[in-house]
Design a protein around this motif. Structure first.
Motif, PDB file in Angstrom:
ATOM      1  N   GLU A   1     -11.003 -27.853 -52.267  1.00  0.00           N
ATOM      2  CA  GLU A   1     -11.514 -27.667 -50.918  1.00  0.00           C
ATOM      3  C   GLU A   1     -12.770 -26.801 -50.920  1.00  0.00           C
ATOM      4  OE1 GLU A   1     -10.567 -29.028 -48.185  1.00  0.00           O
ATOM      5  OE2 GLU A   1      -8.848 -30.104 -49.039  1.00  0.00           O
ATOM      6  N   THR A   2     -12.765 -25.786 -51.805  1.00  0.00           N
ATOM      7  CA  THR A   2     -13.955 -24.930 -51.895  1.00  0.00           C
ATOM      8  C   THR A   2     -15.158 -25.723 -52.378  1.00  0.00           C
ATOM      9  OG1 THR A   2     -12.522 -23.043 -52.407  1.00  0.00           O
ATOM     10  CG2 THR A   2     -14.847 -22.805 -52.912  1.00  0.00           C
ATOM     11  N   ILE A   3     -14.939 -26.605 -53.380  1.00  0.00           N
ATOM     12  CA  ILE A   3     -16.028 -27.435 -53.904  1.00  0.00           C
ATOM     13  C   ILE A   3     -16.571 -28.369 -52.817  1.00  0.00           C
ATOM     14  CG2 ILE A   3     -16.592 -29.255 -55.559  1.00  0.00           C
ATOM     15  CD1 ILE A   3     -14.614 -27.918 -57.489  1.00  0.00           C
TER      16      ILE A   3
ATOM     17  N   SER B   1     -16.377 -27.957 -49.639  1.00  0.00           N
ATOM     18  CA  SER B   1     -17.129 -27.190 -48.637  1.00  0.00           C
ATOM     19  C   SER B   1     -18.511 -26.809 -49.157  1.00  0.00           C
ATOM     20  CB  SER B   1     -16.329 -25.940 -48.262  1.00  0.00           C
ATOM     21  OG  SER B   1     -16.198 -25.068 -49.374  1.00  0.00           O
ATOM     22  N   GLN B   2     -18.614 -26.491 -50.455  1.00  0.00           N
ATOM     23  CA  GLN B   2     -19.924 -26.178 -51.037  1.00  0.00           C
ATOM     24  C   GLN B   2     -20.842 -27.406 -51.007  1.00  0.00           C
ATOM     25  OE1 GLN B   2     -21.139 -23.250 -52.013  1.00  0.00           O
ATOM     26  NE2 GLN B   2     -19.241 -22.196 -51.419  1.00  0.00           N
ATOM     27  N   LEU B   3     -20.277 -28.592 -51.311  1.00  0.00           N
ATOM     28  CA  LEU B   3     -21.072 -29.820 -51.260  1.00  0.00           C
ATOM     29  C   LEU B   3     -21.595 -30.070 -49.847  1.00  0.00           C
ATOM     30  CD1 LEU B   3     -18.966 -32.208 -53.552  1.00  0.00           C
ATOM     31  CD2 LEU B   3     -21.171 -31.154 -54.070  1.00  0.00           C
TER      32      LEU B   3
ATOM     33  N   ALA C   1     -22.075 -27.823 -47.595  1.00  0.00           N
ATOM     34  CA  ALA C   1     -23.102 -26.814 -47.296  1.00  0.00           C
ATOM     35  C   ALA C   1     -24.428 -27.183 -47.945  1.00  0.00           C
ATOM     36  CB  ALA C   1     -22.633 -25.450 -47.790  1.00  0.00           C
ATOM     37  N   ILE C   2     -24.377 -27.683 -49.195  1.00  0.00           N
ATOM     38  CA  ILE C   2     -25.607 -28.092 -49.877  1.00  0.00           C
ATOM     39  C   ILE C   2     -26.287 -29.248 -49.135  1.00  0.00           C
ATOM     40  CG2 ILE C   2     -26.500 -29.119 -52.010  1.00  0.00           C
ATOM     41  CD1 ILE C   2     -24.360 -27.518 -53.507  1.00  0.00           C
TER      42      ILE C   2
ATOM     43  N   GLU D   1     -27.935 -27.953 -46.084  1.00  0.00           N
ATOM     44  CA  GLU D   1     -29.181 -27.251 -46.394  1.00  0.00           C
ATOM     45  C   GLU D   1     -30.276 -28.221 -46.834  1.00  0.00           C
ATOM     46  OE1 GLU D   1     -28.251 -24.366 -49.305  1.00  0.00           O
ATOM     47  OE2 GLU D   1     -27.112 -23.059 -47.935  1.00  0.00           O
TER      48      GLU D   1
END
Length: 363
Positions: free
Chosen positions: A276-278, A280-282, A284-285, A288
């Motif tokens: 889930e963290t990965i 969410s990072q994807l 976010a990327i 951006e």
């Protein structure tokens, strides 16, 4: 187990094995041995009525004691008198060195010492039943030669008249000293009372000696019992340790299974959290990277690329239709096409050569 009139009486059957072991302390046996061999236990039970703890039968022990007691008493009497005389002579020598003594007393002790020395030498030279008759004599001497060195008859007579009283006084003094050592609180009592107590000292010593022997025997029995109980205790402790080890191993396996299951659930949850963290990072990327302006630009680029793609597809379709029309003409057109290709290559070569030649002329 009780002992009455020399006959042993065993108690209940529950304590039979312990009582048999207590009756034969010198035998290295255990209660388990007696349980596994009941006939042997019955034999020991019957023997316990006839022998004592040392293995001697009661009649044999009584007979041996009756035979040895008079000889022991006679030896103790002679040995006590001999040692007392030697102590008297030693005390006289000490007094002689410390202070002067009367001549008659000095003569008395010299006579006693000489008689003891001559008697001892004569005994050493006398071939008795316990020695070899044919052995050589010491320095060629015999008992008669040594006996000739005895004091004069006059001195011997004086010594005999006095020695009994002096010896009695010395022994009485030793007895009083022993009595005071044995019972120090009797030191301030009168001589008559001490004499009365001294007459009962032998019986009291025998009583105390028997008490000490009983305590020693009881101590030995308790020691053997303690050793057996220690062995039994160690055996039971070993069994308990083995049982505890098996219980620990079984509990550890069950606990390990539950622990592994919990660890697996923990790692699964942790993996899901990481995924889930990965994600969410994807996201976010992407947020951006793809802003509103970039998205509109990408849309324009996409439209242009799609239009070019449609034009290329149309051109491809046109070329494919032309190629299909050329393929209809057959192999003759293919030969013409190849010849046309060669001519085009030659033309290109001529153009290149002409270009190079023109560059050379200009220079």
């Amino acid at each position: 187990m009780s002992e009455e009139s020399g006959v042993l009486t065993f108690g209940s059957e529950d304590n039979l094995h312990k009582q048999v072991l207590a009756s034969f302390l010198l035998c290295d046996m255990t209660e388990e041995d007696l349980r596994q061999n009941p006939k042997f236990c019955e034999l020991l039970t019957s023997l316990a009525h006839r022998v004592d703890k040392t293995g001697l039968s009661a009649p044999l022990k009584t007979e041996a004691k009756q035979k040895l007691l008079p000889q022991r008493r006679l030896w103790l009497q002679s040995e006590s008198i001999h040692r007392a005389l030697q102590e008297m002579i030693q005390d006289h020598k000490i007094r002689k060195h410390r202070a002067g003594v009367p001549p008659d007393e000095n003569m008395f002790y010299e006579t006693v010492e000489k008689c003891l020395l001559v008697a001892q030498c004569a005994r050493q030279l006398d071939p008795s039943d316990t020695t070899q008759m044919d052995r050589p004599s010491i320095l060629g001497l015999n008992p008669q030669d040594v006996m000739a060195l005895m004091p004069s008859e006059k001195n011997m007579q004086r010594m005999k008249e006095r020695v009994y009283g002096v010896l009695e006084e010395h022994l009485k003094k030793k007895c009083f000293n022993f009595l005071l050592y044995y019972q120090p609180e009797w030191e301030n009592h009168s001589d008559s009372l001490n004499d009365c107590k001294l007459s009962n000292l032998s019986a009291q010593l025998d009583k105390d000696k028997n008490k000490v022997e009983d305590l020693k025997q009881s101590n030995r029995e308790k020691t053997v019992l303690l050793q057996r109980q220690t062995q039994l205790y160690l055996s039971e402790m070993t069994k308990c340790i083995q049982l505890l080890q098996s219980f620990i191993l079984e509990t550890r396996l069950k606990t390990q299974t539950d622990l592994d299951r919990k660890k697996l659930g923990y790692f699964e949850g942790k993996s899901e959290l990481v995924l889930e963290t990965i994600m969410s990072q994807l996201v976010a990327i992407k947020l951006e990277t793809y802003t509103v302006d970039s998205i509109s630009t990408h849309k324009e680029i996409r439209k242009k690329l799609e239009s070019e793609l449609r034009a290329c597809r149309a051109e491809k379709q046109s070329l494919e239709s032309k190629l299909s029309s050329f393929e209809i003409l057959g192999k003759e057109f293919e030969a013409l096409a190849q010849q046309y290709g060669k001519l085009q290559e030659q033309i290109e070569i001529q153009k290149w050569a002409l270009k190079e030649f023109t560059k050379y002329n200009d220079k």
